[in-house]
Enzyme design. Structure first.
Site, PDB file in Angstrom:
ATOM      1  N   ARG A   1       0.818  -1.221   0.000  1.00 12.10           N
ATOM      2  CA  ARG A   1       0.000   0.000   0.000  1.00 12.10           C
ATOM      3  C   ARG A   1       0.851   1.269   0.000  1.00 12.10           C
ATOM      4  NH1 ARG A   1      -1.573   1.581   4.654  1.00 12.10           N
ATOM      5  NH2 ARG A   1      -2.231  -0.448   5.427  1.00 12.10           N
TER       6      ARG A   1
ATOM      7  N   TYR B   1     -15.786  17.622 -15.037  1.00 10.22           N
ATOM      8  CA  TYR B   1     -16.282  16.249 -15.077  1.00 10.22           C
ATOM      9  C   TYR B   1     -17.404  16.108 -14.032  1.00 10.22           C
ATOM     10  CZ  TYR B   1     -16.042  11.147 -14.532  1.00 10.22           C
ATOM     11  OH  TYR B   1     -16.333   9.816 -14.466  1.00 10.22           O
TER      12      TYR B   1
ATOM     13  N   ASP C   1      -7.138  19.702 -14.554  1.00 15.54           N
ATOM     14  CA  ASP C   1      -7.452  18.364 -15.046  1.00 15.54           C
ATOM     15  C   ASP C   1      -7.076  18.341 -16.525  1.00 15.54           C
ATOM     16  OD1 ASP C   1      -8.672  16.067 -16.095  1.00 15.54           O
ATOM     17  OD2 ASP C   1     -10.262  16.104 -14.584  1.00 15.54           O
TER      18      ASP C   1
ATOM     19  N   LYS D   1      -8.293   7.098 -19.133  1.00 17.47           N
ATOM     20  CA  LYS D   1      -8.669   7.569 -20.462  1.00 17.47           C
ATOM     21  C   LYS D   1      -7.484   7.442 -21.424  1.00 17.47           C
ATOM     22  CE  LYS D   1     -12.326   8.429 -18.050  1.00 17.47           C
ATOM     23  NZ  LYS D   1     -12.622   9.711 -17.428  1.00 17.47           N
TER      24      LYS D   1
HETATM   25  C1  LIG Z   1     -13.052  10.165 -16.132  1.00 13.52           C
HETATM   26  C2  LIG Z   1     -12.638  11.500 -15.683  1.00 13.52           C
HETATM   27  C3  LIG Z   1     -12.326  11.749 -14.331  1.00 13.52           C
HETATM   28  C4  LIG Z   1     -12.448  10.681 -13.270  1.00 13.52           C
HETATM   29  O1  LIG Z   1     -11.503   9.680 -13.447  1.00 13.52           O
HETATM   30  P1  LIG Z   1     -11.764   8.137 -13.012  1.00 13.52           P
HETATM   31  O2  LIG Z   1     -10.509   7.479 -13.474  1.00 13.52           O
HETATM   32  O3  LIG Z   1     -13.003   7.683 -13.706  1.00 13.52           O
HETATM   33  O4  LIG Z   1     -11.917   8.136 -11.534  1.00 13.52           O
HETATM   34  C5  LIG Z   1     -11.881  13.015 -14.000  1.00 13.52           C
HETATM   35  N1  LIG Z   1     -11.774  13.997 -14.917  1.00 13.52           N
HETATM   36  C6  LIG Z   1     -12.088  13.791 -16.214  1.00 13.52           C
HETATM   37  C7  LIG Z   1     -11.952  14.911 -17.188  1.00 13.52           C
HETATM   38  C8  LIG Z   1     -12.533  12.541 -16.636  1.00 13.52           C
HETATM   39  O5  LIG Z   1     -12.848  12.360 -17.924  1.00 13.52           O
END
Ligand SMILES: *Cc1c(COP(=O)(O)O)cnc(C)c1O
Length: 386
Positions: A74, A128, A193, A218
């Site tokens: 962890r 998001y 982000d 992604k």
């Molecule tokens: C999918 C997404 C998130 C969240 O990420 P997870 O891996 O699903 O927890 C945050 N910001 C954006 C822009 C996203 O597309």
């Protein structure tokens, strides 16, 4: 064969960014006699020197990572560290800390600031859907003030711990001048982000941001088969994130670390190829009689959003090659209706406030041939309206 000493072992700064995307996090492999990175699945590590290990564990708990055996799974992991090293390099950061998902990564940033007595967040919409919900719900002890980029400076107080922005934003692909926003933040950390742009198209730390977030699920993974999140930042903030990760347990799995590192090697070619297709689809969509508005960032990228006079739910149901699904950034194309799915969790007024029209459809363009994608999209758009 003997290794040419120093040439493959150490980071060679003369190599281009595209080359580093292939090699980052793997510079030591040849000297180890390896080609593919090893996957270390250990949950525990031998501790013969108990006193020494106890001291190291104290250091780990304080967020330091000496790069040695992690004591416990962890705390850190050698395969995950390779991904962190590579991503930090590609974002131009001192450090990176990886988590089990993008939301785990964002939660760690919030917890680090809330527990440091900085519980106020200034958020720039749209974000998001779950990010919006996390900030709005205050589940982690934060409060939020929503602001336009121009209002950020006046929304900041001495208890503001974080300014949160996405650019291009999900799902409207709205772009924010990150350099101007970073100036407006002053000493308050600006979290960008960068999931949609990826470091191929934009490196927010070079524009003055302090923290870069990726949903690695992604584009970094890129094949729709791995979940992860990561924050690229300065080492002092990384230490606090490791402290939080150590106690909350949102560690990235080593298999995921392996897959994400592998994903980085093809990230530049995937993003450029999908972006070229997306730009062409955006042009064709703009000329379609049933498309009322197209959103495509000036920065480029593989996401296209559009508003249509066709029922968006029927449109999403009518595609055959493209998969109707949430998420994005995979080798295959995905389409979804934000008001029904990804941004459903927001209040209707908040969605409206964020500029998310009920007619908006979001397309994540993959690596298929542009003609096949256009045939699928245009047939779905041309179906008899219900
Ligand atoms: C999918 C997404 C998130 C969240 O990420 P997870 O891996 O699903 O927890 C945050 N910001 C954006 C822009 C996203 O597309």
């Amino acid at each position: 064969m003997t290794m040419p000493s120093g040439s493959t072992h150490s980071r060679t700064t003369t190599h281009s960014w595209n080359t580093r995307a292939v090699h980052a996090g793997k510079d030591d492999l040849a000297a180890l006699g390896l080609h593919a990175p090893p996957i270390d699945l250990s949950t525990t590590y031998p501790s013969y020197d108990v006193v020494g290990e106890a001291e190291r564990l104290d250091e780990f708990a304080a967020g330091h990572d000496d790069g040695g055996p992690p004591v416990y799974g962890r705390v850190a992991n050698p395969t995950v560290r390779r991904f962190e090293t590579a991503l930090a390099e590609l974002e131009g950061a001192e450090s990176a800390v990886a988590f089990a998902s993008g939301m785990a990564a964002l939660s760690a940033c919030l917890l680090a600031q809330v527990t440091a007595g900085k519980p106020e967040v200034v958020g720039v919409r749209p974000l998001y859907g779950t990010t919006d919900h996390l900030l709005e719900s205050g589940l982690l002890g934060n409060s939020v003030t929503w602001a336009t980029p121009d209002e950020v400076a006046s929304a900041i107080t001495d208890r503001t711990g974080l300014v949160v922005v996405e650019s291009p934003a999900n799902p409207t692909l709205t772009e924010v001048d990150l350099r101007a926003l970073a100036d407006a933040c002053g000493p308050v950390p600006l979290l960008v982000d960068n999931t949609f742009a990826t470091p191929v198209l934009q490196r927010p730390l070079t524009l003055g941001a302090s923290l870069v977030l990726h949903s690695a699920t992604k584009y970094l993974g890129g094949h729709g088969d791995v979940m992860g999140g990561v924050i690229a930042c300065a080492e002092d903030f990384a230490r606090r994130l490791r402290q939080v990760r150590f106690v909350t347990g949102g560690m990235l799995h080593p298999m995921a670390g392996y897959e994400l590192l592998r994903g980085l090697a093809t990230l530049p070619v995937r993003v450029r190829a999908a972006s070229a297709t997306a730009a062409e689809l955006a042009r064709r969509l703009a000329a379609h009689h049933r498309v009322t508005r197209v959103h495509y960032p000036s920065l480029g990228g593989a996401m296209v959003s559009f508003e249509t006079s066709v029922d968006p739910v029927a449109l999403v149901a009518a595609v055959r090659l493209i998969t109707p699904a949430v998420s994005l950034g995979s080798v295959d194309s995905l389409i979804q209706h934000p008001a029904s799915l990804t941004h459903r969790i927001m209040e209707e007024v908040a969605r409206k406030d964020a500029g998310i029209s009920p007619d908006l459809v979001r397309l994540s363009v993959g690596l298929e041939d542009v003609e096949d994608l256009w045939t699928d999209l245009s047939e779905a758009l041309d179906q008899p309206t219900r």
